[in-house]
Design a protein around this motif. Sequence first.
Motif, mmCIF file in Angstrom:
data_model
loop_
_atom_site.group_PDB
_atom_site.id
_atom_site.type_symbol
_atom_site.label_atom_id
_atom_site.label_comp_id
_atom_site.label_asym_id
_atom_site.label_seq_id
_atom_site.Cartn_x
_atom_site.Cartn_y
_atom_site.Cartn_z
ATOM 1 N N ASP A 26 12.702 42.211 132.025
ATOM 2 C CA ASP A 26 12.415 42.669 133.389
ATOM 3 C C ASP A 26 13.125 44.004 133.627
ATOM 4 N N VAL A 28 15.339 46.990 135.119
ATOM 5 C CA VAL A 28 16.601 47.076 135.852
ATOM 6 C C VAL A 28 16.421 48.227 136.838
ATOM 7 N N CYS A 30 17.626 50.574 140.189
ATOM 8 C CA CYS A 30 18.692 51.049 141.066
ATOM 9 C C CYS A 30 18.094 52.166 141.912
ATOM 10 N N ARG A 63 21.357 46.775 131.963
ATOM 11 C CA ARG A 63 21.290 45.401 132.448
ATOM 12 C C ARG A 63 21.710 45.379 133.906
ATOM 13 N N LEU A 64 21.394 44.302 134.553
ATOM 14 C CA LEU A 64 21.831 44.078 135.921
ATOM 15 C C LEU A 64 23.167 43.347 135.865
ATOM 16 N N PRO A 66 26.092 40.714 136.793
ATOM 17 C CA PRO A 66 25.940 39.308 137.210
ATOM 18 C C PRO A 66 25.836 39.124 138.724
ATOM 19 N N ASP A 67 26.526 39.974 139.486
ATOM 20 C CA ASP A 67 26.453 39.849 140.950
ATOM 21 C C ASP A 67 25.190 40.500 141.523
ATOM 22 N N GLU A 68 24.415 41.163 140.668
ATOM 23 C CA GLU A 68 23.142 41.796 141.007
ATOM 24 C C GLU A 68 23.262 42.909 142.046
ATOM 25 N N ILE A 69 24.458 43.473 142.209
ATOM 26 C CA ILE A 69 24.581 44.595 143.137
ATOM 27 C C ILE A 69 24.744 45.924 142.394
ATOM 28 N N GLU A 70 24.825 45.856 141.061
ATOM 29 C CA GLU A 70 24.954 47.063 140.261
ATOM 30 C C GLU A 70 24.042 47.005 139.051
ATOM 31 N N ALA A 71 23.494 48.170 138.703
ATOM 32 C CA ALA A 71 22.807 48.347 137.432
ATOM 33 C C ALA A 71 23.839 48.923 136.471
ATOM 34 N N VAL A 138 22.690 49.023 143.109
ATOM 35 C CA VAL A 138 21.251 48.729 143.116
ATOM 36 C C VAL A 138 20.615 49.379 144.330
#
Length: 145
Positions: A26, A28, A30, A63-64, A66-71, A138
């Motif tokens: 998928d 990534v 930002c 990659r994204l 783990p907290d999905e707030i950063e690329a 992101v």
Amino acid sequence: RDTALLLRNGAEVDDRHTIDVEVPSDPVWCDADEGQVKQILWNLATNGIRAMPDGGRLRLAARLAPDEIEAILEVQDDGVGIPEDELETIFQPFHSGFAQGTGLGMAIVYRIVNDYGGEIRVTSPPGAGTTVQVRLPVQAPVPAA
């Protein structure tokens, strides 16, 4: 993938170099200009290739977090590394560790990442290559009112 393709067809890469790309299936995403993200990768990757004049492996990864707030963009090489006493100055304009370098590549990377509210982490154990990790939000930070 675009950066890897350009590098593989460039004059500085030969049969002694391996360029690996590690990206998830998928995309990534930002909130950043695609051209500026490519500029970050290009500058970091060409430094990695220059640090391996006798060949080696260059790894480009995205990659994204783990907290999905950063690329997270990561460039890792098997090169000569960066002396510890130079790590603090690598982002200064006109500082270059390479004979052909202008000393602007890392300064440009720093400015772009900083403009997006991101962060750069560099690790370079002596003689064991260098890993540069760029972390970009992101979503763009909301300016203070």
